[in-house]
Design a protein around this motif. Structure first.
Motif, PDB file in Angstrom:
ATOM      1  N   LYS A 135       0.830  -1.202   0.000  1.00 44.33           N
ATOM      2  CA  LYS A 135       0.000   0.000   0.000  1.00 44.33           C
ATOM      3  C   LYS A 135       0.870   1.261   0.000  1.00 44.33           C
ATOM      4  O   LYS A 135       0.625   2.217  -0.733  1.00 44.33           O
ATOM      5  CB  LYS A 135      -0.915  -0.032   1.220  1.00 44.33           C
ATOM      6  N   LYS A 136       1.929   1.252   0.830  1.00 44.07           N
ATOM      7  CA  LYS A 136       2.833   2.409   0.898  1.00 44.07           C
ATOM      8  C   LYS A 136       3.620   2.571  -0.394  1.00 44.07           C
ATOM      9  O   LYS A 136       3.835   3.696  -0.867  1.00 44.07           O
ATOM     10  CB  LYS A 136       3.794   2.256   2.083  1.00 44.07           C
ATOM     11  N   CYS A 148     -10.606   0.082   0.344  1.00 39.63           N
ATOM     12  CA  CYS A 148     -10.384   0.685  -0.980  1.00 39.63           C
ATOM     13  C   CYS A 148     -11.573   1.546  -1.407  1.00 39.63           C
ATOM     14  O   CYS A 148     -11.422   2.476  -2.217  1.00 39.63           O
ATOM     15  CB  CYS A 148     -10.157  -0.409  -2.032  1.00 39.63           C
ATOM     16  N   ASN A 169     -12.568   4.010   2.658  1.00 38.17           N
ATOM     17  CA  ASN A 169     -11.625   4.912   3.326  1.00 38.17           C
ATOM     18  C   ASN A 169     -10.632   5.545   2.359  1.00 38.17           C
ATOM     19  O   ASN A 169      -9.598   6.062   2.770  1.00 38.17           O
ATOM     20  CB  ASN A 169     -10.862   4.155   4.428  1.00 38.17           C
ATOM     21  N   SER A 170     -10.940   5.495   1.068  1.00 39.99           N
ATOM     22  CA  SER A 170     -10.043   6.087   0.066  1.00 39.99           C
ATOM     23  C   SER A 170     -10.397   7.551  -0.182  1.00 39.99           C
ATOM     24  O   SER A 170     -11.567   7.933  -0.154  1.00 39.99           O
ATOM     25  CB  SER A 170     -10.155   5.307  -1.248  1.00 39.99           C
ATOM     26  N   ARG A 210      -6.773   8.745   5.539  1.00 42.90           N
ATOM     27  CA  ARG A 210      -7.343   8.123   4.335  1.00 42.90           C
ATOM     28  C   ARG A 210      -6.240   7.414   3.554  1.00 42.90           C
ATOM     29  O   ARG A 210      -5.071   7.781   3.618  1.00 42.90           O
ATOM     30  CB  ARG A 210      -7.992   9.181   3.430  1.00 42.90           C
ATOM     31  N   ASN A 211      -6.639   6.370   2.783  1.00 41.63           N
ATOM     32  CA  ASN A 211      -5.669   5.755   1.882  1.00 41.63           C
ATOM     33  C   ASN A 211      -5.802   6.384   0.500  1.00 41.63           C
ATOM     34  O   ASN A 211      -6.766   7.117   0.218  1.00 41.63           O
ATOM     35  CB  ASN A 211      -5.855   4.226   1.834  1.00 41.63           C
ATOM     36  N   ASN A 212      -4.851   6.103  -0.387  1.00 45.01           N
ATOM     37  CA  ASN A 212      -4.803   6.745  -1.704  1.00 45.01           C
ATOM     38  C   ASN A 212      -5.196   5.815  -2.846  1.00 45.01           C
ATOM     39  O   ASN A 212      -4.827   6.050  -3.996  1.00 45.01           O
ATOM     40  CB  ASN A 212      -3.396   7.295  -1.963  1.00 45.01           C
ATOM     41  N   SER A 229       1.596   4.247  -3.057  1.00 42.30           N
ATOM     42  CA  SER A 229       1.107   5.586  -2.735  1.00 42.30           C
ATOM     43  C   SER A 229       1.793   6.647  -3.598  1.00 42.30           C
ATOM     44  O   SER A 229       3.020   6.662  -3.729  1.00 42.30           O
ATOM     45  CB  SER A 229       1.370   5.889  -1.258  1.00 42.30           C
TER      46      SER A 229
END
Length: 356
Positions: free
Chosen positions: A76-77, A261, A264-265, A324-326, A80
């Motif tokens: 995930k990182k 996905c 929380n995106s 939040r995630n990207n 990003s």
């Protein structure tokens, strides 16, 4: 009143309160596993038992799950867009290698650490196939034809056996190819970049040969936890368009993503994902959210919208806030799939080494 005239009957009853005579105690029949469950367990155990024991894979189920989650966090990182520092990227790559790399992640998945990788998601899909009777309409014309029996000399009628066409499924990112092994009425073609079984074909989804006729095409293409592992944002969108090439006109695409996905995106929500699917030529048939995953079964549009409307979908913020995630899916119609994205990490790592 005692059930016998014996003067001791009442005393016997008092001495064993609540106890039934032996002949009234019925033994409960043992529950048998269904043939489907048994064959699925057998297929998975065959792969697990045949796999060499890797000392880097924890034996404990909870530790396996923790290992897989650690890999997910690193991936995930790395994906990003905010990761621009070569040094930080090199640290993440080193940490991934310290955990054992991609091979260890896949081994942990095969050994059962990640139940959602195939096992649980395949059960949901099979339920929808049965509910919607997917694939049965292909044989409708054959079944309408009148079938005559063969009459033997003694007058016995022997009816011919009608062979049903198996439902054809292309399982992308199958790893060991056990997800649909317990369903003999499904003919599965399994592909993976790093296969863990001899029957799983080594292919990138974009390089897998496209069928030339309906006999070779599939009823369903499964992308279970595949799109979120694609590093290229554009290729994620290309997967949605590319899947059309393998399907029959009334075929289905099955997508499974981690629930965050969409929930929380910064750039993707349920509504926006539904709009992207509609724009790329899909009608949503069924969708379901579990505690960790989101399941989508979509079918091809008919007529002019069969391959999408050609709209470009860029990265656009749909929700703000910290934490939040990207995760995002970018649609660029008319462009080719990006190549060499997986090797880009090596380039960043080498750049960091030069700076040192």
């Amino acid at each position: 009143m005692p059930h016998t005239n014996s003067q001791y009957a009442k005393d016997r009853k008092v001495s064993r309160p609540g106890k039934k005579p032996a002949f009234l105690n019925k033994a409960k029949p043992k529950k048998l596993k269904s043939s489907t469950t048994a064959s699925l367990s057998s297929a998975k155990s065959d792969v697990v038992d045949s796999a060499p024991v890797d000392p880097t894979i924890p034996a404990n189920r909870q530790e396996q799950t923790a290992l897989i989650r650690a890999f997910h966090a690193i991936e995930k990182k790395l994906a990003s867009p905010g990761l621009t520092s070569p040094e930080e990227r090199k640290k993440l790559l080193d940490e991934r290698e310290r955990l054992g790399g991609l091979k260890t992640y896949q081994d942990a998945s095969v050994h059962g650490g990640d139940k959602s990788r195939g096992g649980e998601s395949s059960k949901w899909l099979v339920k929808q196939i049965r509910d919607l009777k997917i694939g049965l309409d292909v044989n409708k014309e054959k079944e309408v034809k009148k079938v005559e029996p063969t009459i033997l000399e003694d007058g016995t009628k022997v009816w011919p056996k009608i062979e049903r066409r198996k439902l054809r499924l292309l399982d992308v990112g199958a790893i060991a190819g056990t997800a649909y092994a317990g369903y003999p009425w499904i003919s599965t073609t399994s592909i993976d970049l790093n296969p863990h079984a001899s029957h799983v074909l080594k292919y990138n989804f974009f390089d897998f040969p496209i069928p030339h006729n309906d006999e070779e095409k599939y009823d369903i293409v499964a992308l279970s936890l595949v799109i979120n592992f694609e590093g290229s944002l554009v290729n994620r969108g290309h997967m949605l368009v590319h899947a059309h090439n393998y399907l029959l006109p009334n075929g289905y695409l099955y997508i499974v993503l981690p629930l965050p996905c969409l929930t929380n995106s910064r750039y993707l929500s349920h509504d926006r994902f539904s709009s992207i699917l509609n724009s790329t030529g899909w009608d949503v048939v069924r969708k379901h959210d579990s505690a960790k995953l989101t399941y989508w079964l979509v079918t091809r549009k008919e007529g002019e919208g069969a391959k999408g409307d050609g709209k470009v979908w860029k990265r656009e913020e749909v929700r703000s806030g910290v934490g939040r995630n990207n995760f995002v899916i970018v649609i660029k119609p008319g462009t080719e799939a990006e190549r060499g994205v997986a090797n880009a990490e090596e380039v960043y790592a080498k750049a960091a080494e030069k700076e040192e």
